[in-house]
Design a protein around this motif. Structure first.
Motif, PDB file in Angstrom:
ATOM      1  N   CYS A  16      -2.782   1.840  -3.360  1.00 19.18           N
ATOM      2  CA  CYS A  16      -3.968   1.094  -2.917  1.00 19.18           C
ATOM      3  C   CYS A  16      -4.792   0.657  -4.122  1.00 19.18           C
ATOM      4  CB  CYS A  16      -4.805   1.951  -1.977  1.00 19.18           C
ATOM      5  SG  CYS A  16      -5.170   3.590  -2.643  1.00 19.18           S
ATOM      6  N   GLU A  19      -6.263  -3.669   2.906  1.00 21.30           N
ATOM      7  CA  GLU A  19      -6.674  -2.405   2.246  1.00 21.30           C
ATOM      8  C   GLU A  19      -8.116  -2.545   1.772  1.00 21.30           C
ATOM      9  OE1 GLU A  19      -5.948   0.707   2.091  1.00 21.30           O
ATOM     10  OE2 GLU A  19      -7.768   0.899   0.907  1.00 21.30           O
ATOM     11  N   LYS A  45     -14.033   8.092   1.996  1.00 21.72           N
ATOM     12  CA  LYS A  45     -13.068   7.420   2.871  1.00 21.72           C
ATOM     13  C   LYS A  45     -12.166   8.458   3.549  1.00 21.72           C
ATOM     14  CE  LYS A  45      -9.519   3.942   3.291  1.00 21.72           C
ATOM     15  NZ  LYS A  45      -8.891   2.731   2.809  1.00 21.72           N
ATOM     16  N   SER A 104     -10.406  -0.664   0.536  1.00 18.95           N
ATOM     17  CA  SER A 104     -10.917  -0.146  -0.741  1.00 18.95           C
ATOM     18  C   SER A 104     -10.536  -1.077  -1.894  1.00 18.95           C
ATOM     19  CB  SER A 104     -10.368   1.265  -1.011  1.00 18.95           C
ATOM     20  OG  SER A 104      -8.989   1.222  -1.313  1.00 18.95           O
ATOM     21  N   VAL A 150      -4.276  10.465   3.551  1.00 17.09           N
ATOM     22  CA  VAL A 150      -4.594   9.925   4.878  1.00 17.09           C
ATOM     23  C   VAL A 150      -3.360   9.317   5.564  1.00 17.09           C
ATOM     24  CG1 VAL A 150      -5.980   8.215   6.135  1.00 17.09           C
ATOM     25  CG2 VAL A 150      -7.018   9.531   4.291  1.00 17.09           C
ATOM     26  N   ASN A 160       0.819  -1.217   0.000  1.00 19.78           N
ATOM     27  CA  ASN A 160       0.000   0.000   0.000  1.00 19.78           C
ATOM     28  C   ASN A 160       0.855   1.270   0.000  1.00 19.78           C
ATOM     29  OD1 ASN A 160      -2.798  -0.171  -0.092  1.00 19.78           O
ATOM     30  ND2 ASN A 160      -3.048   0.624   1.984  1.00 19.78           N
ATOM     31  N   PRO A 161       0.229   2.447  -0.089  1.00 19.73           N
ATOM     32  CA  PRO A 161       0.984   3.696  -0.016  1.00 19.73           C
ATOM     33  C   PRO A 161       1.788   3.852   1.269  1.00 19.73           C
ATOM     34  CG  PRO A 161      -1.232   4.114  -0.796  1.00 19.73           C
ATOM     35  CD  PRO A 161      -1.198   2.685  -0.371  1.00 19.73           C
ATOM     36  N   CYS A 187      -0.535   8.962   0.257  1.00 25.70           N
ATOM     37  CA  CYS A 187      -1.893   9.504   0.117  1.00 25.70           C
ATOM     38  C   CYS A 187      -2.181  10.501   1.211  1.00 25.70           C
ATOM     39  CB  CYS A 187      -2.923   8.378   0.091  1.00 25.70           C
ATOM     40  SG  CYS A 187      -3.423   7.774   1.699  1.00 25.70           S
ATOM     41  N   GLY A 210      -7.777  11.768  -4.924  1.00 25.37           N
ATOM     42  CA  GLY A 210      -6.958  10.557  -5.093  1.00 25.37           C
ATOM     43  C   GLY A 210      -6.992   9.631  -3.902  1.00 25.37           C
ATOM     44  N   CYS A 211      -8.160   9.482  -3.291  1.00 22.03           N
ATOM     45  CA  CYS A 211      -8.374   8.481  -2.243  1.00 22.03           C
ATOM     46  C   CYS A 211      -9.595   7.691  -2.656  1.00 22.03           C
ATOM     47  CB  CYS A 211      -8.579   9.140  -0.885  1.00 22.03           C
ATOM     48  SG  CYS A 211      -9.085   7.966   0.401  1.00 22.03           S
ATOM     49  N   PRO A 212      -9.429   6.470  -3.172  1.00 23.86           N
ATOM     50  CA  PRO A 212      -8.194   5.775  -3.571  1.00 23.86           C
ATOM     51  C   PRO A 212      -7.444   6.492  -4.715  1.00 23.86           C
ATOM     52  CG  PRO A 212     -10.085   4.271  -3.492  1.00 23.86           C
ATOM     53  CD  PRO A 212     -10.629   5.655  -3.386  1.00 23.86           C
ATOM     54  N   HIS A 213      -6.207   6.057  -4.927  1.00 21.55           N
ATOM     55  CA  HIS A 213      -5.341   6.614  -5.964  1.00 21.55           C
ATOM     56  C   HIS A 213      -6.074   6.747  -7.302  1.00 21.55           C
ATOM     57  CE1 HIS A 213      -1.094   5.672  -4.181  1.00 21.55           C
ATOM     58  NE2 HIS A 213      -1.683   6.706  -3.614  1.00 21.55           N
TER      59      HIS A 213
HETATM   60 FE1  F3S Z   1      -5.841   4.606  -0.632  1.00 21.01          FE
HETATM   61 FE2  F3S Z   1      -4.959   6.167   1.235  1.00 21.01          FE
HETATM   62 FE3  F3S Z   1      -7.453   6.341   0.517  1.00 21.01          FE
HETATM   63  S1  F3S Z   1      -4.449   4.065   0.990  1.00 21.01           S
HETATM   64  S2  F3S Z   1      -7.981   4.323  -0.190  1.00 21.01           S
HETATM   65  S3  F3S Z   1      -5.673   6.779  -0.771  1.00 21.01           S
HETATM   66  S4  F3S Z   1      -6.706   6.308   2.593  1.00 21.01           S
END
Ligand code: F3S
Length: 373
Positions: free
Chosen positions: A115, A133, A345, A135, A328, A75-76, A326, A270-273
């Motif tokens: 991710c 992960e 998320k 997502s 987060v 993962n990131p 990312c 970009g969450c997820p990427h």
């Molecule tokens: Fe990926 Fe980070 Fe969001 S791992 S799903 S970008 S919290």
């Protein structure tokens, strides 16, 4: 749980890493009433940011004496491995994160630091995998038709070393049956956030009032998995298994609309990427306008490398496209007061993990805020 002679031998192995990994899988399997272990085609491990695992986690990783038996991605990390200074990450954090990644490399991982490994490595319909992960787990089950439970970082690592996982949950076709029909209108990421709050442990069957893109389904799944314990959904006419079961009788309706508001000093996408398609769409939506507020876009280095021209254009307009990390899992956003996101998320985790206020809008509106100043 039935173990083959070979598995019994691994359980009693003198190599402590192997026996420990087997113990983790067997304990998990017994807890969930698995009948046996099954072979997996790949593993994906989350929780690799130094901000999460700290020195204790790093020392444990370094103590492992085995190699991954199946293709394994991670993962990131806690920062862009090249532009960490620009993100305001300190040198000690950088060195520790680098050591974590090098340790994973020694174990045999492909250090994609994303991710969304499914944008880079092919995942086949029906194959058994062991991914953490949340997502990526929802995406793999729902959109790709692969079969995985939501593993923890540790159980995914154990599965990667043994090459197997206990046979229970979403590895069994009948457990993938939809349990509730959900009619959705509005923004899908917001809808996933709202649906997750009331749909724990369900397999929703979504019906949309418009044509939706795959990247929107990715955002829906990521939100759903963060506010609810959901690891799979079906989408009528779209996902590969939607026709395999009877339609659920119970129905609810959800409007994807969220009311979180603060005045953003950072906008994060970009969450997820983001995918190749999202990068192109972001450039189209920004158009010729200048980015006036801080705008960060997160994706994997592989996606950046195959979209060099688009990324250069986006950055020339004033945004930053970061890789390997990312919004987060990195601590970089902590110096901002309010972060505007298009991800349910990120909306769920940023206040808890990074202590910042969050605001939510869809992608188009986020980019308007970034360009209007
Ligand atoms: Fe990926 Fe980070 Fe969001 S791992 S799903 S970008 S919290």
């Amino acid at each position: 749980m039935h173990l083959t002679k070979e598995e019994e031998r691994l359980l009693d192995s003198e190599n402590e890493t192997i026996s420990e990994c087997m113990r983790i899988l067997v304990t998990l399997g017994k807890f969930f009433d698995a009948d046996r272990l099954i072979d997996i085609k790949s593993a994906h491990i989350s929780g690799i940011s130094y901000a999460n695992i700290k020195d204790e986690g790093l020392e444990w990783l370094k103590s492992l004496k085995a190699r991954f038996k199946v293709p394994t991605t991670i993962n990131p990390a806690g920062m862009d491995m090249e532009r960490w200074r620009e993100m305001g990450i300190d040198h000690n954090f950088y060195l520790k994160q680098k050591e974590i990644i090098e340790t994973f490399k020694r174990l045999g991982a492909e250090t994609l630091l994303t991710c969304t490994p499914y944008y880079i490595k092919k995942v086949e319909f029906g194959e058994h995998i062991a991914w953490s992960e949340s997502s990526a787990v929802v995406y793999a089950n729902s959109i790709l038709g692969a079969m995985t439970n939501k593993e923890s970082g540790i159980s995914a690592l154990a599965a990667a070393i043994i090459g197997k996982t206990p046979n229970y949950g979403l590895h069994i076709k009948e457990n993938r049956m939809p349990t509730i029909l959900v009619k959705v209108k509005g923004d899908l990421s917001a809808a996933g956030y709202i649906a997750g709050e009331s749909l724990s442990n369900e397999v929703p069957y979504f019906v949309f009032d418009r044509k939706v893109a795959k990247w929107e389904l990715k955002l829906l799944g990521a939100s759903l998995a963060s506010t609810g314990n959901v690891s799979m959904f079906h989408a009528e006419g779209i996902t590969p298994e939607w026709r395999d079961f009877e339609k659920p009788k119970e129905k609810i309706e959800i409007e994807g609309k969220l009311d979180f508001d603060c005045d953003p000093d950072l906008i994060a996408i970009g969450c997820p990427h983001v995918s190749d398609d999202e990068l192109k769409l972001i450039l189209d939506l920004i158009g010729e306008k200048r980015v006036k507020k801080e705008l960060w876009i997160f994706t994997s280095r592989d996606i950046v490398n195959r979209n060099r021209k688009i990324v250069e254009k986006i950055e020339r307009l004033g945004a930053k496209v970061f890789c390997d990390t990312c919004i987060v899992v990195s601590t970089a956003c902590e110096k901002y007061d309010c972060v505007l996101v298009n991800s349910g998320k990120a909306l769920h985790y940023l206040p808890k993990l990074r202590g910042v206020e969050v605001s939510f809008s869809d992608l188009k509106r986020c980019l308007e805020v970034a360009t209007d100043g």
